[in-house]
Motif scaffolding. Structure first.
Motif, mmCIF file in Angstrom:
data_model
loop_
_atom_site.group_PDB
_atom_site.id
_atom_site.type_symbol
_atom_site.label_atom_id
_atom_site.label_comp_id
_atom_site.label_asym_id
_atom_site.label_seq_id
_atom_site.Cartn_x
_atom_site.Cartn_y
_atom_site.Cartn_z
ATOM 1 N N ALA A 171 14.009 3.564 -56.344
ATOM 2 C CA ALA A 171 13.163 3.063 -55.250
ATOM 3 C C ALA A 171 13.349 1.439 -55.499
ATOM 4 O O ALA A 171 13.679 0.797 -54.373
ATOM 5 C CB ALA A 171 11.793 3.262 -54.933
ATOM 6 N N VAL A 172 12.855 0.804 -56.598
ATOM 7 C CA VAL A 172 13.083 -0.541 -57.125
ATOM 8 C C VAL A 172 14.521 -0.837 -57.174
ATOM 9 O O VAL A 172 14.911 -1.915 -56.617
ATOM 10 C CB VAL A 172 12.395 -0.512 -58.407
ATOM 11 C CG1 VAL A 172 12.664 -2.152 -58.691
ATOM 12 C CG2 VAL A 172 10.992 -0.543 -58.142
ATOM 13 N N LEU B 86 15.937 -1.542 -53.484
ATOM 14 C CA LEU B 86 15.411 -2.731 -53.008
ATOM 15 C C LEU B 86 15.953 -3.929 -53.455
ATOM 16 O O LEU B 86 16.582 -4.894 -52.774
ATOM 17 C CB LEU B 86 13.938 -2.984 -53.262
ATOM 18 C CG LEU B 86 13.392 -4.395 -52.588
ATOM 19 C CD1 LEU B 86 13.348 -4.359 -51.095
ATOM 20 C CD2 LEU B 86 11.840 -4.405 -52.967
ATOM 21 N N LEU C 121 8.592 -5.478 -55.277
ATOM 22 C CA LEU C 121 9.012 -4.627 -56.365
ATOM 23 C C LEU C 121 8.233 -3.698 -56.676
ATOM 24 O O LEU C 121 8.528 -2.458 -56.877
ATOM 25 C CB LEU C 121 9.833 -5.466 -57.358
ATOM 26 C CG LEU C 121 11.045 -6.228 -57.099
ATOM 27 C CD1 LEU C 121 11.518 -7.172 -58.200
ATOM 28 C CD2 LEU C 121 12.364 -5.414 -56.459
ATOM 29 N N GLU D 45 5.396 -2.669 -55.292
ATOM 30 C CA GLU D 45 4.883 -1.959 -54.461
ATOM 31 C C GLU D 45 5.922 -0.714 -53.895
ATOM 32 O O GLU D 45 5.682 0.167 -53.774
ATOM 33 C CB GLU D 45 4.969 -2.820 -52.999
ATOM 34 C CG GLU D 45 4.601 -1.934 -51.599
ATOM 35 C CD GLU D 45 4.452 -2.761 -50.321
ATOM 36 O OE1 GLU D 45 4.123 -2.396 -49.427
ATOM 37 O OE2 GLU D 45 4.656 -4.151 -50.546
ATOM 38 N N LYS D 46 7.391 -1.108 -54.264
ATOM 39 C CA LYS D 46 8.416 -0.028 -53.985
ATOM 40 C C LYS D 46 8.051 1.062 -55.050
ATOM 41 O O LYS D 46 8.078 2.296 -54.818
ATOM 42 C CB LYS D 46 9.607 -0.503 -54.188
ATOM 43 C CG LYS D 46 10.208 -1.023 -52.938
ATOM 44 C CD LYS D 46 10.491 -0.014 -51.986
ATOM 45 C CE LYS D 46 11.056 -0.372 -50.663
ATOM 46 N NZ LYS D 46 11.094 0.628 -49.742
ATOM 47 N N GLU E 180 4.871 2.896 -54.447
ATOM 48 C CA GLU E 180 5.040 3.826 -53.219
ATOM 49 C C GLU E 180 5.465 5.242 -53.683
ATOM 50 O O GLU E 180 5.183 6.435 -53.054
ATOM 51 C CB GLU E 180 6.132 3.513 -52.288
ATOM 52 C CG GLU E 180 5.454 2.369 -51.360
ATOM 53 C CD GLU E 180 6.353 1.664 -50.391
ATOM 54 O OE1 GLU E 180 7.574 2.131 -50.343
ATOM 55 O OE2 GLU E 180 6.047 0.758 -49.699
#
Length: 457
Positions: free
Chosen positions: A411-412, A415, A445, A447-448, A451
């Motif tokens: 996920a990071v 982004l 970052l 936050e990703k 999540e």
């Protein structure tokens, strides 16, 4: 009449000189004017606003002998975004941050300078634009406005907040590097952390373990002949955990300091008592500790960057270049990380171990916490950029491996790839660093990652 320091006496070494009653108001105004002698770059708006908020909170304790008008004026200035011009240099961090607080008070009096829509101009002119009246000082109010630790404490509050974000990002980037270097998560097992039960180490081990969960890369080499990873990978729970312990100490200092009366003299049931609550030693020591923590974050990160770029250690193409030789790849990113880390090391020497007497040796032992504060802002910025470089390098390495990392790391990585493309051939990368540094600083970052895996501790 009984002499009361700063009310009907001079200041510092001049405390034995009595002031006539009719000149007490002039005394307070002269105090502000004489102490407004700072130099250096002006403090950012967020720092100045934090200074005013913390001073308001300290005066609201009711021990400083000021009228409600003074509190109302500071609150009005905050609400109307009145931004005094405050130079960053000049405090020795003992009789309070006298210089910086004097510049704030000077602006509130309608003297000195302030900023309006990015322009520096006379404070009175800004007040007129904002519909404000200048503050008129009465007995005790001048010294009450400038005797305190609010400059260094404001910086410590803001930098502590950013350091908590940074250390969590450093763990995410560290796991990304671990995946890139085909390391194991076994060193993060709960049993190891509980065998040496520091709370920080236990929290970090838990964070790292779940950040690794579900990695195709780690699954692919779990039976490889490597016995153990390098310290910069294997010892992340111990190193980051120790930083957590230090951050807990800093948090405790801040909780006490921002809710304290740091004036002198203080008033208790009509008794006016001289003391030393203005002395910045607690904040100065905490500031130096934060500077060390931030420096170690950058140093720790730089070592992982170097490992990923060294083909002998990474088993990846040299400098992660797709056509090494024709392309230098990410070689010079490590130079930049090394430069920033070395600069941090040079600034991490504790400011609080120094002291130079002032006011003809009446004020003979200083905290120098304000010097530590100025260094802290730069050390933090440098550390954020080093970890940003680690994110960029680790993302490139994972691209070259060509397998899925764990869900939070993917996920990071996703982004990052929206803002920084895979390096196929050499290009200027200074903009890449700044773009990732902004994502890091604003928590995007992290936050990703959260999540995908839940809140990190």
């Amino acid at each position: 009449e009984k002499p009361i320091y700063g009310v009907n006496t001079g200041f510092g070494e001049l405390a034995n000189i009595r002031i006539e009653e009719e000149k007490i108001k002039e005394l307070q105004e002269n105090l502000i004017r004489s102490h407004s002698c700072g130099t250096g770059e002006p403090l950012k708006e967020e720092v100045v606003r934090a200074i005013m908020l913390l001073r308001l909170n300290s005066l609201a304790r009711g021990m400083s002998g000021v009228r409600y008008n003074v509190l109302d004026k500071i609150a009005e200035a905050l609400n109307k975004r009145f931004y005094p011009y405050v130079p960053s240099q000049g405090s020795v961090g003992a009789s309070g941050d006298l210089v910086q607080l004097a510049h704030v008070a000077l602006s509130l009096m309608g003297e000195g300078e302030a900023f309006y829509e990015g322009k520096r101009m006379a404070s009175m002119e800004v007040m007129e634009k904002l519909g404000m009246e200048p503050l008129s000082l009465e007995a005790k109010e001048g010294i009450a406005l400038i005797n305190g630790t609010q400059f260094m404490t404001a910086v410590l509050c803001l930098c502590y907040h950013d350091a908590v974000n940074l250390i969590k990002n450093a763990q995410v980037a560290g796991v990304m590097s671990l995946e890139a270097l085909k390391g194991t998560r076994q060193a993060f097992r709960e049993e190891i952390a509980k065998a040496r039960p520091y709370e920080g180490q236990i929290k970090v081990a838990k964070n790292l373990w779940k950040l690794c969960e579900g990695s195709e890369i780690m699954e692919s080499h779990k039976n490889c002949p490597k016995v153990q990873d390098a310290y910069s990978l294997r010892c992340m729970p111990q190193v980051f955990g120790a930083m957590y312990e230090a951050l807990d100490f800093i948090h405790h200092i801040l909780q006490v300091e921002i809710n304290s009366a740091t004036d002198n003299p203080l008033i208790f049931d009509g008794d006016v008592i001289s003391g030393g609550n203005f002395h910045g030693e607690p904040v100065a020591l905490a500031m130096d500790m934060l500077n060390i923590v931030l420096t170690k974050i950058s140093s720790f990160s730089e070592r992982r960057i170097a490992r990923m770029l060294d083909e002998k250690l990474s088993e990846l193409p040299p400098f992660l270049a797709k056509q090494p030789g024709l392309n230098s790849g990410m070689m010079i990113l490590q130079y930049t990380a090394a430069s920033l880390t070395s600069e941090n090391k040079s600034m991490a020497y504790p400011a609080s171990v120094d002291s130079i007497p002032t006011s003809a040796n009446q004020e003979d032992y200083q905290s120098m916490g304000s010097v530590g504060a100025r260094k802290c802002m730069q050390i933090l910025e440098n550390a954020e950029r080093v970890v940003s470089i680690e994110y960029i390098v680790a993302s490139q390495a994972i691209d070259l491996i060509g397998m899925n990392s764990s869900p939070p790391i993917m996920a990071v990585h996703g982004l990052i790839r929206k803002h920084v493309k895979t390096l196929v051939r050499d290009r200027a990368m200074y903009g890449d660093i700044e773009r990732i540094a902004l994502l890091l600083h604003h928590g995007m970052l992290l936050e990703k990652a959260e999540e995908a895996v839940g809140k990190l501790e």
